[in-house]
Design a protein around this motif. Structure first.
Motif, short mmCIF file in Angstrom:
data_model
loop_
_atom_site.label_atom_id
_atom_site.label_comp_id
_atom_site.label_asym_id
_atom_site.label_seq_id
_atom_site.Cartn_x
_atom_site.Cartn_y
_atom_site.Cartn_z
N ARG A 1 -18.29 -6.08 -7.56
CA ARG A 1 -19.51 -6.44 -8.28
C ARG A 1 -19.85 -7.91 -8.01
O ARG A 1 -18.96 -8.73 -7.86
CB ARG A 1 -19.34 -6.20 -9.78
CG ARG A 1 -19.16 -4.73 -10.16
CD ARG A 1 -18.93 -4.59 -11.65
NE ARG A 1 -17.75 -5.33 -12.09
CZ ARG A 1 -17.75 -6.26 -13.04
NH1 ARG A 1 -18.88 -6.57 -13.67
NH2 ARG A 1 -16.63 -6.88 -13.39
N LYS A 2 -21.14 -8.20 -7.98
CA LYS A 2 -21.57 -9.57 -7.68
C LYS A 2 -22.77 -9.94 -8.54
O LYS A 2 -23.70 -9.14 -8.70
CB LYS A 2 -21.94 -9.68 -6.20
CG LYS A 2 -22.44 -11.05 -5.76
CD LYS A 2 -22.58 -11.12 -4.24
CE LYS A 2 -21.21 -11.19 -3.58
NZ LYS A 2 -21.30 -11.35 -2.13
N ARG A 3 -22.73 -11.14 -9.09
CA ARG A 3 -23.89 -11.69 -9.78
C ARG A 3 -24.68 -12.54 -8.80
O ARG A 3 -24.10 -13.35 -8.06
CB ARG A 3 -23.47 -12.57 -10.96
CG ARG A 3 -24.65 -13.09 -11.79
CD ARG A 3 -24.24 -14.23 -12.70
NE ARG A 3 -24.04 -15.48 -11.96
CZ ARG A 3 -23.68 -16.64 -12.51
NH1 ARG A 3 -23.46 -16.70 -13.81
NH2 ARG A 3 -23.52 -17.72 -11.77
N VAL A 4 -25.99 -12.36 -8.79
CA VAL A 4 -26.85 -13.18 -7.93
C VAL A 4 -27.94 -13.81 -8.79
O VAL A 4 -28.60 -13.12 -9.58
CB VAL A 4 -27.49 -12.35 -6.80
CG1 VAL A 4 -28.27 -13.26 -5.86
CG2 VAL A 4 -26.43 -11.57 -6.02
N ILE A 5 -28.12 -15.11 -8.65
CA ILE A 5 -29.19 -15.84 -9.31
C ILE A 5 -30.12 -16.38 -8.23
O ILE A 5 -29.67 -16.96 -7.24
CB ILE A 5 -28.64 -16.99 -10.17
CG1 ILE A 5 -27.78 -16.42 -11.31
CG2 ILE A 5 -29.77 -17.83 -10.74
CD1 ILE A 5 -27.07 -17.48 -12.13
N LEU A 6 -31.42 -16.16 -8.42
CA LEU A 6 -32.40 -16.55 -7.42
C LEU A 6 -33.49 -17.43 -8.03
O LEU A 6 -33.77 -17.33 -9.23
CB LEU A 6 -33.04 -15.32 -6.76
CG LEU A 6 -32.09 -14.27 -6.19
CD1 LEU A 6 -32.02 -13.06 -7.11
CD2 LEU A 6 -32.50 -13.86 -4.79
N PHE A 7 -34.09 -18.25 -7.19
CA PHE A 7 -35.18 -19.12 -7.60
C PHE A 7 -36.31 -19.02 -6.58
O PHE A 7 -36.07 -18.97 -5.38
CB PHE A 7 -34.72 -20.58 -7.68
CG PHE A 7 -33.56 -20.82 -8.60
CD1 PHE A 7 -33.76 -21.12 -9.95
CD2 PHE A 7 -32.25 -20.76 -8.13
CE1 PHE A 7 -32.70 -21.34 -10.79
CE2 PHE A 7 -31.18 -20.98 -8.96
CZ PHE A 7 -31.40 -21.27 -10.30
N SER A 8 -37.53 -19.03 -7.09
CA SER A 8 -38.70 -18.97 -6.22
C SER A 8 -38.80 -20.23 -5.37
O SER A 8 -38.41 -21.33 -5.81
CB SER A 8 -39.97 -18.84 -7.07
OG SER A 8 -41.12 -19.14 -6.32
N PRO A 9 -39.36 -20.13 -4.16
CA PRO A 9 -39.62 -21.33 -3.35
C PRO A 9 -40.46 -22.36 -4.08
O PRO A 9 -40.32 -23.56 -3.85
CB PRO A 9 -40.36 -20.78 -2.13
CG PRO A 9 -39.95 -19.35 -2.05
CD PRO A 9 -39.75 -18.90 -3.47
#
Length: 315
Positions: A175-183
């Motif tokens: 399992r993996k947590r991913v956090i993303l941010f807009s350009p």
């Protein structure tokens, strides 16, 4: 997670190529794709299977004494291990044999035969394992750039960064947590190059990084067999909740002439962007010849011209 404004990542089930191209891809936002057949890798790729089938060729790996790897300050070392030995070590919580400490963390990002000339391609570096994975054909074959094999120790967190190509993160096991941010939130991420200085996303230091509170965090949890579509220029940060194995598929969504021909990692800025940044650096260097009052005035005029240009183009 504290500090930034939170948002969820859209989830799509049983997506085929046409659905992806017409309903997911045009949104230019991250999306979790579930229920897609990935082959036998999801059941086969255990620690024992990987170590016996993957071979004993030497691989270059990151080794860190702490779970949060920092590429800006290089809080890790590179070491070379036989692949089968590396897999077993990466799966351990504590180690009898180690380079730095009993609890050190390992990370593999596969490379081409000659990293200066060759891209990562799982079919070439790990052909026996590549037979187990079915990579969805969501883009034309001539757009393919690389297929990067990744293995992480449990608890390993990678630095926040962006890539210049679209990619699919296939989470095969773990399992993996991913956090993303807009350009568009780049101004709030305290960048050095393509990487953010903010390592601790759970409890960020808002006194040191106050602008981070303005960013919007898109978070998702990937289960084994999930895929995550990460559009180009979207910042992302990954945390391996367990020993995890994945494959990143990068493809050229822009015409080939936009990309740097010497780029084997897929993370060099487009050539036009690189030239523009070099010109800007020279302009800023030239402004240093002026007294403070004039330097401040003309720097503000430069910022206004850039903003006016961007707004006039509706970006």
């Amino acid at each position: 997670m504290e500090g930034c404004r939170k948002a969820s990542v859209a989830v799509f089930n049983h997506v085929d190529k046409q659905t992806f191209l017409h309903k997911v891809y045009p949104l230019r936002k991250p999306a979790v794709l579930k229920g897609i057949y990935l082959g036998t890798c999801t059941s086969k790729w255990t620690v024992d299977y990987l170590s016996t089938t993957g071979g004993n060729q030497e691989v270059k790996v990151h080794v860190a004494s702490v779970p949060q790897m920092d590429f800006i300050n290089k809080n890790f070392i590179y070491r070379t291990l036989p692949f089968d030995v590396f897999v077993k070590r990466a799966a351990e919580a504590t180690h009898e044999e180690y380079f730095i400490s009993e609890e050190e963390k390992y990370y593999l990002r596969s490379l081409g035969e000659d990293p200066r000339k060759d891209i990562a391609d799982i079919t070439k570096q790990f052909p026996s394992l590549a037979e187990d994975i079915n990579i969805p054909e969501f883009f034309d074959k001539d757009q393919f750039f690389s297929s990067v094999f990744r293995i992480s120790s449990p608890g390993l967190q990678l630095w926040t960064h962006y890539d210049v190509m679209d990619n699919l993160l296939i989470q095969v096991t773990g399992r993996k947590r991913v956090i993303l941010f807009s350009p568009q939130d780049a101004p709030y991420l305290y960048l050095t190059g393509d990487k953010s200085e903010i390592l601790d996303l759970n409890t960020p230091d808002l006194e040191k990084y106050p602008q981070f509170a303005k960013a919007q965090c898109y978070e998702c949890q990937l289960e084994p067999g999930d895929m995550l579509f990460i559009p180009a220029l979207w910042f992302h940060n990954t945390l391996a909740k367990e020993f995890g194995v994945g494959v990143n598929i990068f493809w050229k969504h822009l015409p080939s002439h936009f990309y740097d021909k010497t780029d084997t990692y897929g993370n060099k800025d487009p050539t036009a962007a690189s030239r523009a940044m070099q010109i800007l650096d020279r302009a800023l260097k030239t402004l240093e010849e002026l007294p403070d009052e004039y330097r401040d005035f003309y720097a503000r005029r430069m910022v206004l011209r850039i903003q006016n240009k961007l707004y006039s183009n509706h970006i």
